[in-house]
Design a protein around this motif. Structure first.
Motif, PDB file in Angstrom:
ATOM      1  N   ARG A 156       1.196  -1.550   0.044  1.00  0.00           N
ATOM      2  CA  ARG A 156       0.059  -0.170  -0.116  1.00  0.00           C
ATOM      3  C   ARG A 156       0.587   1.582   0.046  1.00  0.00           C
ATOM      4  N   SER A 157       1.765   1.210   0.734  1.00  0.00           N
ATOM      5  CA  SER A 157       2.879   2.501   0.513  1.00  0.00           C
ATOM      6  C   SER A 157       3.679   2.832  -0.265  1.00  0.00           C
ATOM      7  N   LEU A 158       3.787   1.587  -1.589  1.00  0.00           N
ATOM      8  CA  LEU A 158       4.741   1.387  -2.357  1.00  0.00           C
ATOM      9  C   LEU A 158       3.783   2.180  -3.507  1.00  0.00           C
ATOM     10  N   LYS A 159       2.287   1.522  -3.092  1.00  0.00           N
ATOM     11  CA  LYS A 159       1.461   2.217  -4.969  1.00  0.00           C
ATOM     12  C   LYS A 159       1.310   4.016  -4.067  1.00  0.00           C
ATOM     13  N   HIS A 160       0.962   3.880  -3.612  1.00  0.00           N
ATOM     14  CA  HIS A 160       1.280   6.092  -3.355  1.00  0.00           C
ATOM     15  C   HIS A 160       1.959   6.339  -3.889  1.00  0.00           C
ATOM     16  N   SER A 161       3.157   5.784  -3.080  1.00  0.00           N
ATOM     17  CA  SER A 161       4.660   6.210  -3.402  1.00  0.00           C
ATOM     18  C   SER A 161       4.125   7.129  -4.416  1.00  0.00           C
ATOM     19  N   PHE A 162       4.335   5.542  -5.649  1.00  0.00           N
ATOM     20  CA  PHE A 162       4.242   5.991  -7.020  1.00  0.00           C
ATOM     21  C   PHE A 162       3.714   6.263  -8.050  1.00  0.00           C
ATOM     22  N   LYS A 163       1.755   6.843  -6.730  1.00  0.00           N
ATOM     23  CA  LYS A 163       1.219   7.130  -7.520  1.00  0.00           C
ATOM     24  C   LYS A 163       1.539   9.185  -6.772  1.00  0.00           C
ATOM     25  N   GLN A 164       2.202   9.211  -6.245  1.00  0.00           N
ATOM     26  CA  GLN A 164       2.917  10.351  -5.609  1.00  0.00           C
ATOM     27  C   GLN A 164       3.783  11.436  -6.500  1.00  0.00           C
ATOM     28  N   ALA A 165       4.833  10.695  -7.408  1.00  0.00           N
ATOM     29  CA  ALA A 165       5.526  10.722  -7.914  1.00  0.00           C
ATOM     30  C   ALA A 165       5.422  10.761  -9.625  1.00  0.00           C
ATOM     31  N   GLY A 166       4.012  10.434  -9.421  1.00  0.00           N
ATOM     32  CA  GLY A 166       3.286  10.599 -10.710  1.00  0.00           C
ATOM     33  C   GLY A 166       3.703   9.427 -11.410  1.00  0.00           C
ATOM     34  N   LEU A 167       4.321   8.185 -11.383  1.00  0.00           N
ATOM     35  CA  LEU A 167       5.139   7.360 -12.239  1.00  0.00           C
ATOM     36  C   LEU A 167       3.366   6.876 -12.898  1.00  0.00           C
ATOM     37  N   ASP A 168       2.897   6.789 -11.732  1.00  0.00           N
ATOM     38  CA  ASP A 168       1.226   6.288 -12.738  1.00  0.00           C
ATOM     39  C   ASP A 168       0.786   6.977 -13.331  1.00  0.00           C
TER      40      ASP A 168
END
Length: 242
Positions: free
Chosen positions: A69-81
């Motif tokens: 869940r933390s990885l997914k949040h970081s991924f989204k915050q970085a705009g990589l999604d």
């Protein structure tokens, strides 16, 4: 790491784990309870407990889900999604082009009497058996580099080109005058292969690339439902000279 599109789409937990420790992947854009991520969580937990037996496997799975869940949040915050979503959209368009290519070949097979005996085999190969392509720009002109199927024989490729040649011939006619509608995309040869995908099942033995076919294991045989005794004259189309 991100799983390739094809393994993700084809994944069935009844056939085994989504990945191994050596090629461990998570579906970063999927839900925590997606089939892939549930399987990946189990792969991680079993390997962790194998190294640290004092830990409870259920606790490890819960901890890994929190980490995911933390990885997914970081991924989204970085705009990589957004970057990954764009890549998936390109993959969708590539599949659409592959489907259109199949139907174009099927249409010309219905229109040309010498190709009609091959309609059944073309339908057996289906859209999934068509070569994919990737776009590139050359002097601001879009080009489509062909990505071959890693399992498909060269005989099938040559056979399919006959349908394309007849399509171009019928489209332009003997005096070079074209018919209405957009021109067919120009697809260029390349040595590249597309990402490994599940082979089309139950095709004649010579439809498969020899080195790929010979490397299959017992589980692959069951998945493929091989038809070793059957062959097909892919490159021979009576009445058509190229």
């Amino acid at each position: 790491m991100l799983p390739y599109e094809a393994p993700l789409a084809d994944f069935d937990p009844r056939r085994g784990a989504c990945c191994t420790v050596e090629n461990f992947t998570i579906e970063i854009l999927g839900t925590l309870r997606s089939k892939w991520n549930i399987s990946a969580t189990k792969v991680f937990a079993h390997d962790f407990v194998a190294h640290y037996p004092s830990f409870n496997i259920n606790s490890v799975q819960a901890a890994f889900s929190t980490h995911l869940r933390s990885l997914k949040h970081s991924f989204k915050q970085a705009g990589l999604d957004n970057v990954t979503s764009s890549a998936r959209q390109k993959e969708h368009w590539r599949k659409e082009r592959k489907c259109l290519l199949y139907h174009r070949r099927l249409d010309i097979a219905h229109a040309v009497s010498d190709l009609q005996p091959h309609i059944t085999m073309l339908m057996r190969i289906g859209p999934d058996g068509m070569s994919s392509d990737k776009t590139a720009n050359e002097n601001n002109v879009p080009q489509y580099r062909i990505l071959g199927r890693h399992w498909r024989s060269l005989e099938v490729t040559a056979w399919l080109r006959i349908f394309d040649a007849m399509y171009c011939h019928n489209r332009w006619g003997p005096v070079g005058t074209g018919s209405q509608g957009n021109n067919a995309r120009m697809r260029f040869e390349t040595m590249s292969m597309g990402q490994p995908q599940r082979a089309v099942r139950r095709l004649p033995r010579n439809a498969y690339r020899t080195e790929w076919y010979d490397s299959l294991n017992h589980y692959d045989w069951e998945e493929l439902d091989r038809c070793e005794a059957e062959v097909y004259a892919f490159t021979h189309v009576p009445g058509i000279q190229l």
